[in-house]
Structures are given as C-alpha cells and as structure tokens.
Design a protein around this motif. Structure first.
Motif, PDB file in Angstrom:
ATOM      1  N   GLU A 238       0.831  -1.220   0.000  1.00  0.00           N
ATOM      2  CA  GLU A 238       0.000   0.000   0.000  1.00  0.00           C
ATOM      3  C   GLU A 238       0.855   1.255   0.000  1.00  0.00           C
ATOM      4  O   GLU A 238       0.458   2.292  -0.507  1.00  0.00           O
ATOM      5  CB  GLU A 238      -0.902   0.027   1.246  1.00  0.00           C
ATOM      6  N   ARG A 239       2.041   1.174   0.624  1.00  0.00           N
ATOM      7  CA  ARG A 239       2.930   2.339   0.684  1.00  0.00           C
ATOM      8  C   ARG A 239       3.898   2.411  -0.495  1.00  0.00           C
ATOM      9  O   ARG A 239       4.852   3.197  -0.481  1.00  0.00           O
ATOM     10  CB  ARG A 239       3.727   2.315   1.988  1.00  0.00           C
ATOM     11  N   GLY A 240       3.722   1.544  -1.498  1.00  0.00           N
ATOM     12  CA  GLY A 240       4.577   1.630  -2.690  1.00  0.00           C
ATOM     13  C   GLY A 240       5.939   0.995  -2.526  1.00  0.00           C
ATOM     14  O   GLY A 240       6.869   1.327  -3.268  1.00  0.00           O
ATOM     15  N   VAL A 241       6.074   0.086  -1.551  1.00  0.00           N
ATOM     16  CA  VAL A 241       7.357  -0.604  -1.394  1.00  0.00           C
ATOM     17  C   VAL A 241       7.123  -2.104  -1.345  1.00  0.00           C
ATOM     18  O   VAL A 241       6.062  -2.578  -0.922  1.00  0.00           O
ATOM     19  CB  VAL A 241       8.112  -0.146  -0.118  1.00  0.00           C
ATOM     20  N   TRP A 242       8.124  -2.855  -1.834  1.00  0.00           N
ATOM     21  CA  TRP A 242       8.021  -4.313  -1.836  1.00  0.00           C
ATOM     22  C   TRP A 242       8.905  -4.868  -0.728  1.00  0.00           C
ATOM     23  O   TRP A 242      10.130  -4.886  -0.839  1.00  0.00           O
ATOM     24  CB  TRP A 242       8.414  -4.874  -3.204  1.00  0.00           C
ATOM     25  N   VAL A 243       8.239  -5.268   0.369  1.00  0.00           N
ATOM     26  CA  VAL A 243       8.932  -5.785   1.548  1.00  0.00           C
ATOM     27  C   VAL A 243       8.134  -6.997   2.000  1.00  0.00           C
ATOM     28  O   VAL A 243       6.903  -6.967   1.974  1.00  0.00           O
ATOM     29  CB  VAL A 243       8.993  -4.716   2.671  1.00  0.00           C
ATOM     30  N   ARG A 244       8.811  -8.088   2.352  1.00  0.00           N
ATOM     31  CA  ARG A 244       8.118  -9.309   2.757  1.00  0.00           C
ATOM     32  C   ARG A 244       8.588  -9.769   4.129  1.00  0.00           C
ATOM     33  O   ARG A 244       9.472 -10.629   4.249  1.00  0.00           O
ATOM     34  CB  ARG A 244       8.382 -10.425   1.744  1.00  0.00           C
ATOM     35  N   PRO A 245       7.998  -9.189   5.179  1.00  0.00           N
ATOM     36  CA  PRO A 245       8.370  -9.611   6.530  1.00  0.00           C
ATOM     37  C   PRO A 245       7.984 -11.074   6.739  1.00  0.00           C
ATOM     38  O   PRO A 245       7.058 -11.571   6.101  1.00  0.00           O
ATOM     39  CB  PRO A 245       7.520  -8.719   7.430  1.00  0.00           C
ATOM     40  N   PHE A 246       8.714 -11.767   7.599  1.00  0.00           N
ATOM     41  CA  PHE A 246       8.342 -13.147   7.935  1.00  0.00           C
ATOM     42  C   PHE A 246       8.775 -13.436   9.368  1.00  0.00           C
ATOM     43  O   PHE A 246       9.633 -12.750   9.926  1.00  0.00           O
ATOM     44  CB  PHE A 246       8.958 -14.147   6.948  1.00  0.00           C
ATOM     45  N   GLY A 247       8.149 -14.473   9.945  1.00  0.00           N
ATOM     46  CA  GLY A 247       8.496 -14.837  11.319  1.00  0.00           C
ATOM     47  C   GLY A 247       8.348 -13.626  12.233  1.00  0.00           C
ATOM     48  O   GLY A 247       7.314 -12.962  12.242  1.00  0.00           O
ATOM     49  N   ASP A 248       9.423 -13.324  12.981  1.00  0.00           N
ATOM     50  CA  ASP A 248       9.359 -12.173  13.883  1.00  0.00           C
ATOM     51  C   ASP A 248      10.171 -10.987  13.343  1.00  0.00           C
ATOM     52  O   ASP A 248      10.535 -10.097  14.112  1.00  0.00           O
ATOM     53  CB  ASP A 248       9.823 -12.562  15.296  1.00  0.00           C
ATOM     54  N   ILE A 249      10.468 -10.993  12.024  1.00  0.00           N
ATOM     55  CA  ILE A 249      11.296  -9.891  11.513  1.00  0.00           C
ATOM     56  C   ILE A 249      10.673  -9.149  10.329  1.00  0.00           C
ATOM     57  O   ILE A 249      10.006  -9.715   9.477  1.00  0.00           O
ATOM     58  CB  ILE A 249      12.709 -10.368  11.091  1.00  0.00           C
ATOM     59  N   VAL A 250      10.929  -7.831  10.352  1.00  0.00           N
ATOM     60  CA  VAL A 250      10.711  -6.988   9.179  1.00  0.00           C
ATOM     61  C   VAL A 250      12.114  -6.611   8.729  1.00  0.00           C
ATOM     62  O   VAL A 250      12.888  -6.074   9.521  1.00  0.00           O
ATOM     63  CB  VAL A 250       9.919  -5.722   9.542  1.00  0.00           C
ATOM     64  N   TYR A 251      12.486  -6.954   7.495  1.00  0.00           N
ATOM     65  CA  TYR A 251      13.871  -6.711   7.103  1.00  0.00           C
ATOM     66  C   TYR A 251      13.942  -6.061   5.730  1.00  0.00           C
ATOM     67  O   TYR A 251      13.005  -6.144   4.929  1.00  0.00           O
ATOM     68  CB  TYR A 251      14.668  -8.030   7.093  1.00  0.00           C
TER      69      TYR A 251
END
Ligand SMILES: *Cc1c(COP(=O)(O)O)cnc(C)c1O
Length: 431
Positions: free
Chosen positions: A378-391
C-alpha cells in the motif's frame, strides 16, 4: 475478495492457495523498482529474494546474455565444456578466500541453491567413503536454513517451520547452537567429540542466518566453528548462497580465518538474472575423488549444469563488481539502514534493530511479521516480513531517496503495529 485461488493454473511457493490474497501482476522492472500491471511502481526492498544486487535489467548483464544467446544458449556439460563456464570457474576460484591449507578452486555448477547444498552434502559423504570411512551424518546450527530439497531440508533447523509437514520423512541430523560464547563452544566441542566419526561435515551460513530469521554472528564465532572442525577432523561446508557477493559488506562472508572445505553460491551469482549455483570444493576435497577407480568419481550431473546464458550473466556480474563501486555502495547502505531503522528501537514490541552490509532488520517480540505485508505494498514498497522480523535487503544500486522511502515505510508500519499491538499471529512465517 480475490484470492490466490483465482490465478487458476499456478501454484505459488509457501502459500496457502485457498486463502492467500491475490498476488500482484508484474510487467517489468528496472533498477530498484518493480512495475505493476496497473501502472504502479514498487521500490524493491528485498532484491527479489536477495538476488538482484546490481538492480533489475543492468545493461551490461543484458548485453552479455544477449550476445551469449546468439552464439550458444545451451549445450550439455558432460564431455563438453565452454569458455563462459571455464572463465567463471577460474574467476570464482581467484576471488574466494583461501589459507595455507585450503584453496577453493574446483567449481561444480548446478541450477539452484538447494541443489548446490545437495551437491555439497553428497561430496562430503563421498569424500570420506573414498578415504575408506563411512560418515553419513551432518551437524548444522539452530536457526539455519539451507534449502527446500530433502537433503538441504535435513540440515535446516527443524524449528524454522519449513518441514513440519515432512517431519517423519526428514533425515535426522545433529543440531547445535552457534558457538558464540564459552558455553556454546564447549557444547559444540562435546557434540563433535561424541559423534565426530559419524559426521561428514558441519554446515553453516557464515555471519548471517538468512531465511531462518536474519540472525548475525561475528567473525570470531565463524572462526571457532572452523577450529572445531579442524580439531575433530570434520569437513566444513559454508552455505554462502545468501551472503555471497557483497550482501554482508565483503565479497564473501567467509574469511581467511574460516576457509571452508566446500562453499555453496547461488542467489546473487548471476546478479539475479538467471538461475545458477556453484558448489566449490577445496583442492584436498577434490583430490579424494581422483584415483584409478571409477567408483571414486562424483556421480551428480544436472541437465542444465553450467548453462552458458547463466554463466555469461555471472561473468558480467563479476565485471560489475570490478568496475562499479558495489562494496562502497553496500557500506553506505549499511550506514543508512542503521540510521533509518534506529527509530524503531524505542517502539513497544520491538526486540532488536540491527544491520550488517545491505541487510537491515527490525525484530519484533512475536512471530506476527507476515501479517504486515499488505501495509507495505500500500505504501509503494516491496517488503516481505516473515516470522518475527521486518527486514530490508535492497539492491546495492538503490538511490538514497528510495532507501529512505523503504526505511520510512518500515518505521511507519512497525509503529502502527506497535500502537495497535494486534495479537493475531500469522501462520505464514516463510520468507
Ligand atoms: C535461498 C537459500 C538456499 C536455497 O536456494 P534455492 O535457490 O532457493 O534452492 C540455500 N541456502 C541459503 C542460505 C539460502 O539463502
């Protein structure tokens, strides 16, 4: 609501197809940006699973692949060789770390990281067999990930969630904590003392455990693993499939104090352009396969081994590491990740914020990160957090303003989560 079930003929990875939201149709990509069918652009914060180090569509790689397509797109690799593979193997051998005892200079090509690990495991078992010893087990580390095929899966931490469905099928291996302090060093030593004669090799992701949760360890920990392998006469396999080619700030994460006997490469090997992997053996490992007995030969041969298009892309990628200031860019990315993610440290629910090279991590105190995925697109970025991390693991060529957009999005999304502190955990914990 549309769901992944609507894309009829496709079956997506790590995805509950019945309930997953519809995937985003992509029509193109360049630099650090992915173009969607609806005209929107996403800034890629994870380099297409850590592969796209020079950005999408780098002209030098495109030209090299196009030229190779004209001359020799593919040829089998048994009884026949070609220049792109030979020069790539020589260049890798020259770049990889070595010490007085080991030179990593025999390159066995395959087409994916998991297969590179399978090849390494088979090499290790047969290395001992060729020397008259039966060793069938491996020792790997808690938090480690080495691939999805059955052998690679067997050395992946069973706690990482990748093989719950196969629990009874997986080959049981030995697992230890990374030897970060005296107690864990002693525990590793005790395990190797008890089982050393059955263990073909220890397998480690040097400096950063990737898909298991982006956890870092220092060079001294890695050197301690090398020392323990030497002390107990066990081979060391370094899985540099994620860390190889600059991601941690140096070209490889292994250094001269922890030269492995076998090293695996894949993800960024072709600059993210084509599938290719390499299992590189040290000279004394290779020597154990050379004899006048046919059965000592290594029996593995992927059909598309050393595909010339992929080798041409990899050679072009190595050119770019020579010609363009990639490692300086990684150092600048590390500084910007540290500064840009620092505000997350104070947020309730955030357990840790860390960065090494072009990897920046915000670790939450619960495994709920996958639930934050929609907020990023939604914010125009491609990020795929998983488990307990946003990286974040952006392409090394990302512009400072785009990296700021990524770190800002992470801070905003984590802050919004932290305010609402939702308790629902998301079952999807894979990268
Ligand atoms: C991605 C990865 C693998 C598996 O590679 P594939 O190409 O997905 O089979 C193995 N080891 C590590 C450290 C990885 O990051």
């Amino acid at each position: 609501m549309s769901s992944a079930a609507c894309i009829d003929a496709l079956w997506l990875p790590y995805t509950q197809m019945a309930t997953a939201p519809s995937p985003l149709p992509v029509v193109g990509a360049s630099g650090a940006r992915i173009r969607l069918a609806d005209g929107r652009e996403l800034i890629d914060g994870i380099s297409s699973w850590w592969t796209m180090c020079h950005g999408y569509g780098h002209p030098h790689i495109r030209q090299a692949v196009a030229a190779q397509l004209e001359t020799l797109p593919h040829v089998m690799f048994a009884g026949i060789v070609h220049e792109p593979a030979l020069s790539l193997a020589r260049r890798l051998a020259a770049l990889l770390p070595g010490d007085g005892k080991r030179r990593l200079d025999r390159v066995f090509f395959s087409e994916s990281g998991s297969v590179a690990v399978e090849v390494a495991l088979k090499m290790a078992v047969q290395y001992w067999r060729n020397r008259g010893q039966e060793r069938r087990r491996f020792l790997a580390f808690r938090g480690g990930y080495h691939g999805d095929t059955l052998g690679a899966l067997s050395v992946t931490d069973p706690g990482c969630g990748f093989h719950d469905a196969l629990a009874g099928y997986r080959v049981p291996q030995l697992f230890a904590e990374l030897p970060r302090d005296a107690a864990t060093r002693d525990a590793l030593d005790a395990l190797l003392a008890a089982h050393g004669r059955e263990i073909a090799a220890v397998v480690v992701e040097p400096r950063v455990q990737g898909a298991g949760g982006m956890r870092f360890h220092d060079a001294a920990t890695l050197a301690a693993i090398r020392d323990a392998c030497d002390a107990h006469d066990v081979l060391l396999i370094a899985d540099e499939i994620m860390t190889g080619f600059g991601r941690t700030g140096t070209l490889f994460a292994s250094d001269e104090n922890a030269v492995p006997d076998i090293l695996c490469l894949s993800k960024a090997l072709t600059g993210g352009t084509l599938p290719l992997a390499a299992t590189v053996a040290a000279d004394q490992v290779f020597a154990a396969f050379c004899s006048d007995r046919g059965e000592d030969a290594f029996m593995h041969g992927p059909t598309f081994m050393a595909n010339p298009l992929a080798c041409a892309a990899a050679n072009a990628s190595l050119d770019l590491f020579e010609r363009e200031p990639r490692l300086a860019q990684v150092a600048a990315i590390e500084r910007q990740l540290r500064a840009g993610l620092a505000p997350c440290r104070a947020l309730p629910g955030v357990a840790d914020v860390r960065a090494i090279g072009a990897i920046g991590v915000v670790q939450l105190d619960r495994p709920v990160a996958a639930g934050l995925r929609p907020a990023f697109a939604e914010r125009g970025v491609w990020v795929r957090p998983f488990g307990d991390i946003v990286y974040l693991a952006p392409p090394f060529v990302i512009e400072a303003a785009d990296l700021t957009a990524l770190t800002t999005a992470v801070c905003e999304v984590v802050a919004a989560w932290s305010r609402q502190a939702p308790s629902a955990s998301c079952p999807l914990s894979t990268p």
